[in-house]
Design a protein around this motif. Structure first.
Motif, PDB file in Angstrom:
ATOM      1  N   LEU A  52       2.154  10.158   2.238  1.00 39.90           N
ATOM      2  CA  LEU A  52       1.162   9.086   2.326  1.00 39.90           C
ATOM      3  C   LEU A  52       1.695   7.867   3.075  1.00 39.90           C
ATOM      4  O   LEU A  52       1.006   6.848   3.152  1.00 39.90           O
ATOM      5  N   GLY A  64       0.758  -1.237   0.000  1.00 39.93           N
ATOM      6  CA  GLY A  64       0.000   0.000   0.000  1.00 39.93           C
ATOM      7  C   GLY A  64       0.785   1.281   0.000  1.00 39.93           C
ATOM      8  O   GLY A  64       0.234   2.346   0.279  1.00 39.93           O
ATOM      9  N   TYR A  66      -7.130  11.402  -1.767  1.00 40.33           N
ATOM     10  CA  TYR A  66      -6.025  12.359  -1.741  1.00 40.33           C
ATOM     11  C   TYR A  66      -5.741  12.821  -3.170  1.00 40.33           C
ATOM     12  O   TYR A  66      -5.814  12.024  -4.117  1.00 40.33           O
ATOM     13  N   ILE A  96      -0.330   5.330   5.416  1.00 34.20           N
ATOM     14  CA  ILE A  96      -1.702   5.209   4.920  1.00 34.20           C
ATOM     15  C   ILE A  96      -1.724   4.081   3.898  1.00 34.20           C
ATOM     16  O   ILE A  96      -0.929   4.073   2.957  1.00 34.20           O
ATOM     17  N   SER A  97      -2.617   3.141   4.060  1.00 33.74           N
ATOM     18  CA  SER A  97      -2.701   2.013   3.131  1.00 33.74           C
ATOM     19  C   SER A  97      -3.468   2.436   1.888  1.00 33.74           C
ATOM     20  O   SER A  97      -4.686   2.641   1.933  1.00 33.74           O
ATOM     21  N   ILE A  98      -2.752   2.584   0.774  1.00 34.79           N
ATOM     22  CA  ILE A  98      -3.353   3.024  -0.484  1.00 34.79           C
ATOM     23  C   ILE A  98      -3.726   1.809  -1.329  1.00 34.79           C
ATOM     24  O   ILE A  98      -2.909   0.914  -1.528  1.00 34.79           O
ATOM     25  N   ALA A 138      -5.077   9.465  -5.173  1.00 34.04           N
ATOM     26  CA  ALA A 138      -4.863   8.188  -4.492  1.00 34.04           C
ATOM     27  C   ALA A 138      -6.045   7.921  -3.569  1.00 34.04           C
ATOM     28  O   ALA A 138      -6.642   8.847  -3.007  1.00 34.04           O
ATOM     29  N   LEU A 148      -6.078  15.873   1.520  1.00 35.58           N
ATOM     30  CA  LEU A 148      -7.352  15.161   1.590  1.00 35.58           C
ATOM     31  C   LEU A 148      -8.447  16.006   0.955  1.00 35.58           C
ATOM     32  O   LEU A 148      -8.579  17.193   1.243  1.00 35.58           O
ATOM     33  N   SER A 206      -7.397   5.550  -0.271  1.00 37.51           N
ATOM     34  CA  SER A 206      -6.973   4.704   0.840  1.00 37.51           C
ATOM     35  C   SER A 206      -7.946   3.557   1.053  1.00 37.51           C
ATOM     36  O   SER A 206      -9.047   3.528   0.497  1.00 37.51           O
ATOM     37  N   ASP A 207      -7.550   2.623   1.903  1.00 30.61           N
ATOM     38  CA  ASP A 207      -8.397   1.461   2.155  1.00 30.61           C
ATOM     39  C   ASP A 207      -9.633   1.799   2.974  1.00 30.61           C
ATOM     40  O   ASP A 207     -10.540   0.968   3.107  1.00 30.61           O
ATOM     41  N   ASP A 238     -10.653   7.288   1.884  1.00 30.82           N
ATOM     42  CA  ASP A 238     -10.192   8.676   1.854  1.00 30.82           C
ATOM     43  C   ASP A 238      -9.561   8.977   0.497  1.00 30.82           C
ATOM     44  O   ASP A 238      -8.809   8.159  -0.059  1.00 30.82           O
TER      45      ASP A 238
END
Length: 437
Positions: free
Chosen positions: A243, A213, A268, A246-248, A260, A342, A262-263, A266
């Protein structure tokens, strides 16, 4: 599964020009893709598009292939199916007996670059498609002259508009190279520690998402699209420190901006905001004829501790870096955002429905929510936002067409001036009831 497309239609890649009311080059209301299919040299036939229920019913007695990827060039929209076949719509007209370059070809990946298509076939070999009816093998050469057998087994090939090519090998390792004039890619392997699960290419930059991620970017950074807080270019993939932690799950590269996801849903975004593609106030739009329409909308909240603006000359000096965007005069406008921030969608409660899919075009952006709504914003001269007009927006706005038609958007794919939406739970018979321009 059902597809709708909108945007630039100069080569009938969205709908036959003779059948579209209004400007033939602009389709601002999403059009059902299956209704645009015609016989002849401009497209090949869809293998079969079914509703979600039909896809889950083997007793239906019909073979149905799912959508793997949509690849959009300046003159064509190509649909890559899970069985490796390609549906190609649009392209320059010529007489070749109705045969398309993708007829009889099965690919595991497809990408567009420099008015060409690059693909990896199911056997792991790379091919280059130079025109409507020209195909040839793509030669791979290592910069050090050393050739390993495993280097030549390619799972996928990706290309930026400037000719940068990224090769994803079957062992999840990647190589980066440049497309040469003689149908050859001169490439160099990257670190064996870099295990990549997804790749997205923009005009001059690329984004990589690792198996754990993390997001990496490289290429041209002149508009802050790399997300490292500067406008410097990066020759090698560099992790986005903003990032980290943060798990992308997904990252997409536009022309000069990036997004991007996130899991936890969210969103970005960073890069150039020249036509409002970041979803933040854009001076170019507010000073234009769209000013009154834009100012009446609820703009996304800007965190003044995070968002920093650069001057129109792209001079990210220490003084401009230290000056946070304010709410008065020109300080409220964002021209360039060099690191991820964000973005909250208006009229959207993240606790009730979060973003599940994202897409970036040249200068427009799209986000799909898990409840089936789709938001779009940015450049809209060709109707690529799907709002039934050609007004550019610097604020994410829900696409009313799908809500009014009772359609649930499941996925989205963006090209430079086009957008394709994947619709879930719609029968073919329902298409006749969908309102069009």
């Amino acid at each position: 599964m059902f597809m709708f497309a909108c945007g630039f239609n100069g080569f009938s890649q969205v709908t036959p020009r003779c059948s579209h009311r209004g400007s033939a080059d602009v389709v601002s209301t999403p059009v059902a893709v299956d209704r645009t299919l015609i016989t002849g040299p401009r497209c090949t036939a869809l293998p079969f598009i079914a509703s979600a229920a039909e896809e889950r019913s083997p007793e239906a007695g019909r073979v149905c292939w799912g959508m793997k990827r949509v690849v959009i060039s300046w003159d064509r929209i190509c649909y890559l199916w899970t069985n490796g076949t390609i549906t190609s719509i649009g392209g320059t007209a010529d007489d070749n007996g109705g045969k398309d370059v993708f007829d009889g070809i099965r690919l595991s990946s497809l990408s567009a670059s420099c008015q060409k298509f690059l693909g990896a076939d199911v056997g792991g070999q790379c091919q280059i498609f130079r025109s409507q009816h020209s195909i040839s093998p793509l030669e791979l050469r290592r910069t050090d002259g050393i050739c390993h057998e495993q280097d030549l087994s390619i799972a996928a090939v990706y290309a930026c508009e400037n000719g940068t090519v990224i090769l994803l090998h079957t062992d999840s390792l990647i190589s980066v190279g440049e497309l040469q004039q003689e149908d050859c890619v001169l490439y160099r392997p990257l670190s064996s520690d870099l295990r990549i699960k997804s790749i997205s290419c923009g005009k001059h930059h690329a984004l990589l998402v690792s198996a754990i991620g993390l997001v990496f970017s490289f290429g041209n950074g002149s508009q802050g699209q790399l997300g490292h807080g500067t406008i410097a270019s990066e020759p090698q993939p560099r992790m986005l420190e903003a990032l980290e932690g943060i798990s992308i799950v997904e990252a997409v590269a536009g022309g000069w901006h990036s997004m991007a996801l996130s899991d936890i849903g969210d969103l970005y975004i960073w890069g150039w905001n020249e036509r409002g593609q970041l979803g933040f106030p854009c001076k170019n739009l507010h000073s234009s004829r769209n000013d009154s329409r834009i100012r009446d909308r609820n703009q996304p909240k800007l965190d003044s501790s995070l968002v920093k603006s650069c001057s129109q000359s792209n001079d990210c000096s220490s003084e401009s870096d230290d000056k946070a965007s304010g709410v008065n005069s020109d300080d409220e406008f964002v021209n360039l955002q060099p690191f991820p921030v964000l973005l909250d969608l208006p009229t959207c409660d993240p606790s009730e429905s979060f973003v599940c899919k994202i897409g970036c075009g040249s200068r427009h952006s799209v986000a799909v929510l898990e409840d089936g709504r789709a938001f779009s914003w940015g450049f809209n001269d060709y109707g690529q936002l799907g709002h039934r007009d050609t007004i550019s927006r610097d604020c994410p706005e829900v696409i009313d067409f799908f809500l009014e038609s009772g359609l649930y958007v499941e996925d989205v794919f963006c090209g430079f001036w086009n957008t394709v939406f994947v619709i879930k739970n719609m029968n073919l018979s329902d298409a006749s009831n969908v309102v069009r321009e």
